[in-house]
Scaffold this motif. Structure first.
Motif, mmCIF file in Angstrom:
data_model
loop_
_atom_site.group_PDB
_atom_site.id
_atom_site.type_symbol
_atom_site.label_atom_id
_atom_site.label_comp_id
_atom_site.label_asym_id
_atom_site.label_seq_id
_atom_site.Cartn_x
_atom_site.Cartn_y
_atom_site.Cartn_z
ATOM 1 N N ALA A 1 -5.268 -2.267 5.795
ATOM 2 C CA ALA A 1 -3.965 -2.038 5.172
ATOM 3 C C ALA A 1 -3.473 -0.632 5.490
ATOM 4 O O ALA A 1 -4.238 0.322 5.483
ATOM 5 C CB ALA A 1 -4.051 -2.234 3.662
ATOM 6 N N LYS A 2 -2.174 -0.521 5.758
ATOM 7 C CA LYS A 2 -1.584 0.777 6.075
ATOM 8 C C LYS A 2 -0.452 1.067 5.100
ATOM 9 O O LYS A 2 0.403 0.202 4.855
ATOM 10 C CB LYS A 2 -1.064 0.792 7.509
ATOM 11 C CG LYS A 2 -2.167 0.652 8.540
ATOM 12 C CD LYS A 2 -1.629 0.705 9.957
ATOM 13 C CE LYS A 2 -2.757 0.575 10.988
ATOM 14 N NZ LYS A 2 -2.222 0.600 12.378
ATOM 15 N N ALA A 3 -0.433 2.267 4.561
ATOM 16 C CA ALA A 3 0.593 2.662 3.615
ATOM 17 C C ALA A 3 1.947 2.784 4.306
ATOM 18 O O ALA A 3 2.022 3.216 5.472
ATOM 19 C CB ALA A 3 0.243 3.979 2.950
ATOM 20 N N SER A 4 2.989 2.381 3.602
ATOM 21 C CA SER A 4 4.348 2.505 4.140
ATOM 22 C C SER A 4 4.733 3.967 4.238
ATOM 23 O O SER A 4 4.374 4.780 3.367
ATOM 24 C CB SER A 4 5.331 1.766 3.237
ATOM 25 O OG SER A 4 4.991 0.411 3.143
ATOM 26 N N LYS A 5 5.463 4.312 5.280
ATOM 27 C CA LYS A 5 5.891 5.707 5.447
ATOM 28 C C LYS A 5 7.234 5.936 4.787
ATOM 29 O O LYS A 5 8.042 5.029 4.693
ATOM 30 C CB LYS A 5 5.983 6.024 6.936
ATOM 31 C CG LYS A 5 4.624 5.973 7.636
ATOM 32 C CD LYS A 5 4.766 6.320 9.091
ATOM 33 C CE LYS A 5 3.402 6.279 9.799
ATOM 34 N NZ LYS A 5 3.510 6.599 11.227
ATOM 35 N N PRO B 1 0.828 -1.215 0.000
ATOM 36 C CA PRO B 1 0.000 0.000 0.000
ATOM 37 C C PRO B 1 0.856 1.256 0.000
ATOM 38 O O PRO B 1 1.932 1.294 0.605
ATOM 39 C CB PRO B 1 -0.797 -0.126 1.308
ATOM 40 C CG PRO B 1 -0.751 -1.572 1.657
ATOM 41 C CD PRO B 1 0.571 -2.064 1.164
ATOM 42 N N ALA B 2 0.364 2.289 -0.679
ATOM 43 C CA ALA B 2 1.087 3.554 -0.767
ATOM 44 C C ALA B 2 0.133 4.713 -0.534
ATOM 45 O O ALA B 2 -1.051 4.641 -0.883
ATOM 46 C CB ALA B 2 1.759 3.704 -2.125
ATOM 47 N N ALA B 3 0.641 5.788 0.060
ATOM 48 C CA ALA B 3 -0.181 6.965 0.345
ATOM 49 C C ALA B 3 -0.644 7.639 -0.944
ATOM 50 O O ALA B 3 -1.747 8.171 -1.010
ATOM 51 C CB ALA B 3 0.592 7.948 1.210
ATOM 52 N N GLU B 4 0.201 7.611 -1.965
ATOM 53 C CA GLU B 4 -0.157 8.179 -3.267
ATOM 54 C C GLU B 4 -0.224 7.060 -4.300
ATOM 55 O O GLU B 4 0.687 6.233 -4.380
ATOM 56 C CB GLU B 4 0.879 9.219 -3.702
ATOM 57 C CG GLU B 4 0.911 10.451 -2.806
ATOM 58 C CD GLU B 4 1.867 11.508 -3.334
ATOM 59 O OE1 GLU B 4 2.302 11.394 -4.499
ATOM 60 O OE2 GLU B 4 2.179 12.439 -2.577
ATOM 61 N N GLY B 5 -1.309 7.031 -5.054
ATOM 62 C CA GLY B 5 -1.465 6.008 -6.082
ATOM 63 C C GLY B 5 -1.920 4.665 -5.545
ATOM 64 O O GLY B 5 -1.968 3.687 -6.295
ATOM 65 N N HIS B 6 -2.180 4.596 -4.250
ATOM 66 C CA HIS B 6 -2.728 3.406 -3.583
ATOM 67 C C HIS B 6 -1.744 2.250 -3.415
ATOM 68 O O HIS B 6 -1.809 1.513 -2.447
ATOM 69 C CB HIS B 6 -3.974 2.884 -4.315
ATOM 70 C CG HIS B 6 -5.086 3.858 -4.413
ATOM 71 N ND1 HIS B 6 -5.883 4.187 -3.339
ATOM 72 C CD2 HIS B 6 -5.536 4.607 -5.472
ATOM 73 C CE1 HIS B 6 -6.786 5.087 -3.719
ATOM 74 N NE2 HIS B 6 -6.594 5.366 -4.997
ATOM 75 N N THR B 7 -0.851 2.046 -4.387
ATOM 76 C CA THR B 7 0.035 0.885 -4.333
ATOM 77 C C THR B 7 1.372 1.187 -4.991
ATOM 78 O O THR B 7 1.464 2.065 -5.851
ATOM 79 C CB THR B 7 -0.625 -0.334 -5.039
ATOM 80 O OG1 THR B 7 0.213 -1.483 -4.893
ATOM 81 C CG2 THR B 7 -0.863 -0.060 -6.507
#
Length: 242
Positions: free
Chosen positions: A238-242, A52-58
């Motif tokens: 799911a949590k986005a990586s920082k 998972p990503a904060a921008e673009g979802h993945t």
């Protein structure tokens, strides 16, 4: 992904409905262990093809294979095979995958997606080290180079990447989870190991999961699995990586 713990019992019950290769009633049980998660636990993101990503979802993951080990097979075991598959991959409406404003619901038909196919593992080998079969996400797929143990087959990224010139290729060995970020179903990944009565399945270079399963029929002395859970959907924890 704390919410996964709340769903694990239900998901494991559903995952159990996925039929492993038919084996005789006398087949023994192998104890299969994954070094980084227990049966029904969440698969750590470093073993995933997508995270998972904060921008673009993945975005792309580290795609490292986890350490897998298993108990010794019964007398007559001449080789082992590893098959890792997701039995909740969408089998229809793939045009909805990763599409803004759309949710892939549980009623969508599902099928097996093969992530790791490794056969002809010598009978004296009962573990594969972390990163031994995959230590990166490789564009166009990893080649059929000699494995640390056994013979690599094609995983199903070979099929799903075929229409994209930027990613198409032959994907051998391990490539980890990459479920759609808009999928309302938490995916269950079966890490299955088989003890076989044949030293080799004599498969061609470009064999895949179904071909390996077909070749194993009538040769299974024991089998076992560990199931790991993974999602990229934030509504499922799911949590986005920082």
């Amino acid at each position: 992904m704390g919410m996964l713990k709340l769903e694990a019992r239900h998901l494991l019950a559903a995952a159990g409905a996925a039929v492993m290769i038919s084996a005789p009633a006398s087949a023994a049980t192998l104890e299969v262990h994954i070094g980084s998660f227990k049966n029904g636990g969440t698969i750590p993101s470093k073993y995933a093809f997508c995270v998972p990503a904060a921008e673009g979802h993945t975005t792309g993951g580290a795609n490292i294979n986890p350490r897998i080990s298993w108990s010794k097979g019964p007398r007559g075991t001449k080789s082992y095979a590893i098959i890792v598959y997701d039995n909740k991959a969408p089998a229809e409406h793939r045009e909805m995958m990763n599409k803004e404003g759309v949710t892939m619901t549980a009623d969508i038909k599902r099928h097996n997606f093969y992530h790791w196919v490794l056969v002809d593992i010598p009978p004296n080998v009962t573990s594969i080290k972390e990163g031994a079969d995959s230590n990166a996400r490789v564009v166009h797929g990893k080649p059929a180079t000699p494995s640390a143990a056994g013979v690599k087959g094609l995983n199903d990224y070979t099929k799903v990447m075929a229409a994209n010139d930027a990613t198409k290729g032959q994907y051998y060995g391990y490539d980890g989870p990459c479920p759609p970020w808009n999928d309302d179903v938490v995916h269950a990944y079966h890490f299955a190991v088989y003890a076989l009565s044949a030293s080799s399945l004599d498969l061609p270079k470009d064999f895949d999961g179904p071909a390996a399963e077909d070749a194993m029929k009538g040769k299974i002395l024991a089998q076992g699995e560990t199931v790991g859970l993974y999602t990229q959907n934030p509504t499922k924890g799911a949590k986005a990586s920082k």
